[in-house]
Motif scaffolding. Structure first.
Motif, PDB file in Angstrom:
ATOM      1  N   PHE A 102     -12.107  -0.697  -3.462  1.00  0.00           N
ATOM      2  CA  PHE A 102     -11.558  -0.066  -2.261  1.00  0.00           C
ATOM      3  C   PHE A 102     -10.160  -0.597  -2.013  1.00  0.00           C
ATOM      4  CE2 PHE A 102     -10.688  -0.088   2.322  1.00  0.00           C
ATOM      5  CZ  PHE A 102     -10.832   1.264   2.591  1.00  0.00           C
ATOM      6  N   TRP A 103      -9.240   0.325  -1.810  1.00  0.00           N
ATOM      7  CA  TRP A 103      -7.878  -0.018  -1.413  1.00  0.00           C
ATOM      8  C   TRP A 103      -7.645   0.510  -0.016  1.00  0.00           C
ATOM      9  CZ3 TRP A 103      -3.191  -1.106  -4.617  1.00  0.00           C
ATOM     10  CH2 TRP A 103      -3.519  -1.647  -5.855  1.00  0.00           C
ATOM     11  N   LEU A 104      -7.064  -0.298   0.826  1.00  0.00           N
ATOM     12  CA  LEU A 104      -6.688   0.174   2.149  1.00  0.00           C
ATOM     13  C   LEU A 104      -5.695   1.326   2.017  1.00  0.00           C
ATOM     14  CD1 LEU A 104      -6.133  -3.291   3.826  1.00  0.00           C
ATOM     15  CD2 LEU A 104      -7.946  -1.685   4.429  1.00  0.00           C
ATOM     16  N   GLN A 105      -5.870   2.349   2.861  1.00  0.00           N
ATOM     17  CA  GLN A 105      -4.949   3.477   2.826  1.00  0.00           C
ATOM     18  C   GLN A 105      -3.507   3.034   3.081  1.00  0.00           C
ATOM     19  OE1 GLN A 105      -5.348   6.688   1.965  1.00  0.00           O
ATOM     20  NE2 GLN A 105      -7.452   6.178   1.375  1.00  0.00           N
ATOM     21  N   SER A 106      -3.363   2.037   3.946  1.00  0.00           N
ATOM     22  CA  SER A 106      -2.013   1.549   4.241  1.00  0.00           C
ATOM     23  C   SER A 106      -1.357   0.954   2.998  1.00  0.00           C
ATOM     24  CB  SER A 106      -2.067   0.503   5.353  1.00  0.00           C
ATOM     25  OG  SER A 106      -2.892  -0.590   4.986  1.00  0.00           O
ATOM     26  N   MET A 107      -2.149   0.264   2.172  1.00  0.00           N
ATOM     27  CA  MET A 107      -1.615  -0.305   0.936  1.00  0.00           C
ATOM     28  C   MET A 107      -1.262   0.793  -0.054  1.00  0.00           C
ATOM     29  SD  MET A 107      -4.007  -3.639   0.203  1.00  0.00           S
ATOM     30  CE  MET A 107      -3.177  -3.916  -1.361  1.00  0.00           C
ATOM     31  N   LYS A 108      -2.175   1.761  -0.215  1.00  0.00           N
ATOM     32  CA  LYS A 108      -1.928   2.832  -1.183  1.00  0.00           C
ATOM     33  C   LYS A 108      -0.698   3.651  -0.801  1.00  0.00           C
ATOM     34  CE  LYS A 108      -6.134   4.701  -1.365  1.00  0.00           C
ATOM     35  NZ  LYS A 108      -7.235   5.547  -1.899  1.00  0.00           N
ATOM     36  N   LYS A 109      -0.546   3.911   0.498  1.00  0.00           N
ATOM     37  CA  LYS A 109       0.606   4.691   0.939  1.00  0.00           C
ATOM     38  C   LYS A 109       1.904   3.951   0.656  1.00  0.00           C
ATOM     39  CE  LYS A 109       2.688   6.955   4.950  1.00  0.00           C
ATOM     40  NZ  LYS A 109       2.576   7.259   6.398  1.00  0.00           N
ATOM     41  N   ALA A 110       1.888   2.642   0.869  1.00  0.00           N
ATOM     42  CA  ALA A 110       3.112   1.865   0.657  1.00  0.00           C
ATOM     43  C   ALA A 110       3.408   1.649  -0.819  1.00  0.00           C
ATOM     44  CB  ALA A 110       2.991   0.515   1.369  1.00  0.00           C
ATOM     45  N   LEU A 111       2.366   1.518  -1.636  1.00  0.00           N
ATOM     46  CA  LEU A 111       2.553   1.097  -3.016  1.00  0.00           C
ATOM     47  C   LEU A 111       2.556   2.212  -4.042  1.00  0.00           C
ATOM     48  CD1 LEU A 111       0.410  -2.123  -3.593  1.00  0.00           C
ATOM     49  CD2 LEU A 111       2.833  -1.859  -4.068  1.00  0.00           C
ATOM     50  N   LEU A 112       1.574   3.124  -3.965  1.00  0.00           N
ATOM     51  CA  LEU A 112       1.214   3.933  -5.115  1.00  0.00           C
ATOM     52  C   LEU A 112       1.552   5.409  -4.959  1.00  0.00           C
ATOM     53  CD1 LEU A 112      -2.344   2.428  -5.731  1.00  0.00           C
ATOM     54  CD2 LEU A 112      -0.182   1.680  -6.746  1.00  0.00           C
ATOM     55  N   PHE A 113       1.654   6.079  -6.110  1.00  0.00           N
ATOM     56  CA  PHE A 113       1.670   7.534  -6.117  1.00  0.00           C
ATOM     57  C   PHE A 113       0.290   8.032  -5.684  1.00  0.00           C
ATOM     58  CE2 PHE A 113       5.060   6.772  -9.311  1.00  0.00           C
ATOM     59  CZ  PHE A 113       6.056   7.590  -8.769  1.00  0.00           C
ATOM     60  N   PRO A 114       0.191   9.233  -5.087  1.00  0.00           N
ATOM     61  CA  PRO A 114      -1.132   9.776  -4.742  1.00  0.00           C
ATOM     62  C   PRO A 114      -2.026   9.844  -5.968  1.00  0.00           C
ATOM     63  CG  PRO A 114       0.604  11.094  -3.760  1.00  0.00           C
ATOM     64  CD  PRO A 114       1.286  10.129  -4.681  1.00  0.00           C
ATOM     65  N   GLU A 115      -3.324   9.571  -5.765  1.00  0.00           N
ATOM     66  CA  GLU A 115      -4.255   9.569  -6.886  1.00  0.00           C
ATOM     67  C   GLU A 115      -4.432  10.980  -7.437  1.00  0.00           C
ATOM     68  OE1 GLU A 115      -7.890   7.863  -5.642  1.00  0.00           O
ATOM     69  OE2 GLU A 115      -7.060   5.859  -5.352  1.00  0.00           O
ATOM     70  N   PRO A 116      -4.596  11.112  -8.749  1.00  0.00           N
ATOM     71  CA  PRO A 116      -4.809  12.436  -9.333  1.00  0.00           C
ATOM     72  C   PRO A 116      -6.169  12.996  -8.962  1.00  0.00           C
ATOM     73  CG  PRO A 116      -5.131  10.733 -10.985  1.00  0.00           C
ATOM     74  CD  PRO A 116      -4.609  10.044  -9.750  1.00  0.00           C
ATOM     75  N   ALA A 117      -6.304  14.298  -9.089  1.00  0.00           N
ATOM     76  CA  ALA A 117      -7.575  14.933  -8.741  1.00  0.00           C
ATOM     77  C   ALA A 117      -8.675  14.536  -9.708  1.00  0.00           C
ATOM     78  CB  ALA A 117      -7.409  16.453  -8.736  1.00  0.00           C
ATOM     79  N   LYS A 118      -8.316  14.311 -10.967  1.00  0.00           N
ATOM     80  CA  LYS A 118      -9.320  13.976 -11.967  1.00  0.00           C
ATOM     81  C   LYS A 118      -9.849  12.564 -11.751  1.00  0.00           C
ATOM     82  CE  LYS A 118      -7.782  17.012 -15.696  1.00  0.00           C
ATOM     83  NZ  LYS A 118      -7.465  17.089 -17.139  1.00  0.00           N
TER      84      LYS A 118
END
Length: 473
Positions: A102-118
């Motif tokens: 699990f990644w916090l949404q706040s971390m993912k928004k700051a760090l990563l590209f949106p996850e792919p659908a696959k």
């Protein structure tokens, strides 16, 4: 007070809203959830956690609610914190059965590209973590590069000074090393362009996720955008080189990742590969720089420990030529030095724990944990427990001799199927740096009782300034 300041602006924004919302923790339905509190509406118990620090926060709630598992609300999430060796064992043994990453949404928004659908991205990400990339056999080849960069780093930033701030310098070293080894970026100018925004994102991604100008999180979001742009440009350029040269075997970690396929024979996209390498950079930058810092802290604090490390490291140094770089065989001789590092991590853990999400409802210690719950394992429920470690505040590297601590009591790198994949990388990096510092300098704390802050990693309040006393030649 230092921990409080990043929360001030979000607090001013959110506090008026809290008077219109429900306040404290409530159990849902008839399920026997673990005891605990949600703290303040919206803010949760973030302020209490920040003021008291993770160790006191957790120990106080273990006494108040349950020594096995309790509920709290942190970083916008209702969380069940599992405690002690029993809790650690349960989580680690059931990682693939009851839990998922699990990644916090706040971390993912700051760090990563949106996850792919696959969904195949998750499986290939696991393969990258637990494949050959970070195993000792693969990492052996990196030891000379680690040693060469450590020497260069000390020549540039330590030797010209009588006092150095260890924490910011260790971050500089670990980030440059990660760029070289993971992305094959060696130009200092390119590394500098990446390190600035990267510092912004790692410094603010775990604060209250209010994206308003002036907040640490707003700076993290801006920094993350720049980091993603830079990393994806590196990845795209490398893919073009692979295609142009018709390469089928990767010459480095990035090339191998670009040639990796999922079960359907699909190559990862540039954004997917960038996400993986941003994750590598975060882990290697944040935890290993903290790990190096806490080890230097204790080497400076305890002269008798330093002397034993010095003897061990000088024996290795004298067995080699002046320009001969360290090897795997040298690392394997650093037994006492690694015990010192491990005891340092027990008392000042570089990372605080990790969050998981439950995939099924289950019962633990008589309490119901619903599906979709966020759960946490933490070092702070066991590392200073006198039941596991007699005289827990005493610095004693001999605890790790023989069979060492009892299982599941010492968990700075986690455990189970999701044990930190970079544990061996961190061991090599810390030991190589220890060797180079100890064989050149005796260390003295410039601020003997410097306060230690706990953010995403362990941080000395003033950067751990050390006085350097070069050895006579």
């Amino acid at each position: 007070m230092e921990v409080f300041l990043p929360y001030l602006l979000p607090l001013l924004v959110l506090l008026p809203l809290s008077f219109y919302l429900l306040s404290f923790f409530r159990k849902t339905g008839s399920k026997n959830l673990p005891p605990g509190s949600n703290g303040w509406p919206l803010l949760g118990e973030n302020m209490e956690f920040a003021f008291s620090g993770p160790q006191k926060f957790i120990q106080d709630r273990m006494r108040k609610y349950s020594p096995e598992v309790f509920m709290t609300s942190l970083l916008g999430q209702k969380i069940a914190i599992f405690c002690g060796a029993k809790g650690n064992k349960f989580l680690f043994m059931n990682d693939d059965k009851l839990f998922t990453s699990f990644w916090l949404q706040s971390m993912k928004k700051a760090l990563l590209f949106p996850e792919p659908a696959k969904g195949n991205f998750i499986s290939i990400l696991k393969r990258s973590y637990h494949g050959d990339f970070l195993k000792p056999e693969a990492l052996k080849q990196y030891i000379p590069a680690m040693d060469a960069l450590a020497r260069q780093h000390l020549d540039s930033y330590w030797i010209p000074n009588s006092v150095v701030e260890v924490f910011p310098l260790s971050k500089k070293y670990t980030f440059e090393l990660a760029c070289r080894l993971f992305l094959n970026v060696v130009d200092p100018a390119h590394i500098g362009k990446l390190s600035g925004p990267f510092t912004l994102v790692t410094s603010g991604m775990l604060y209250v996720p209010v994206n308003l100008p002036g907040t640490a999180y707003h700076r993290a979001v801006k920094g993350g955008k720049l980091v993603r742009e830079k990393v994806v440009s590196i990845v795209t350029k490398r893919r073009k080189e692979l295609v142009m040269n018709e390469e089928t075997e990767g010459r480095d970690l990035l090339s191998k990742m670009l040639l990796l396929t999922d079960e359907d024979g699909r190559f990862l996209s540039e954004m997917e590969v960038s996400n993986i390498f941003i994750g590598y950079l975060v882990a290697s930058y944040m935890t290993t720089s903290s790990a190096i810092t806490v080890v230097m802290n204790y080497l400076a604090e305890f002269p008798h420990v330093y002397r034993e490390v010095f003897k061990e490291q000088m024996a290795i140094a004298k067995s080699k030529g002046p320009d001969e770089l360290l090897t795997w065989e040298d690392i394997e001789k650093m037994k006492y030095s690694w015990n010192v590092a491990r005891e340092s991590f027990r008392l000042m853990p570089p990372a605080q724990g990790a969050i998981r999400e439950t995939t099924n409802e289950f019962t633990y210690a008589g309490f119901t944990i619903p599906k979709g719950s966020k759960i946490v394992w933490t070092v702070h429920s066991s590392h200073k427990n006198p039941e596991y470690f007699p005289e827990p505040e005493k610095f004693d590297p001999t605890r790790f001799e023989g069979s060492g601590p009892a299982p599941y009591t010492y968990v700075p790198f986690g455990g189970g199927s999701r044990i930190c994949p970079g544990i061996e990388y961190a061991r090599l990096e810390v030991l190589v740096f220890m060797h180079n510092v100890v064989t050149r300098f005796k260390l003295e704390k410039a601020i003997p009782n410097e306060k230690i802050l706990f953010h995403a990693e362990t941080v000395p309040a003033h950067g751990l300034p050390l006085r350097l006393h070069p050895h006579e030649k």
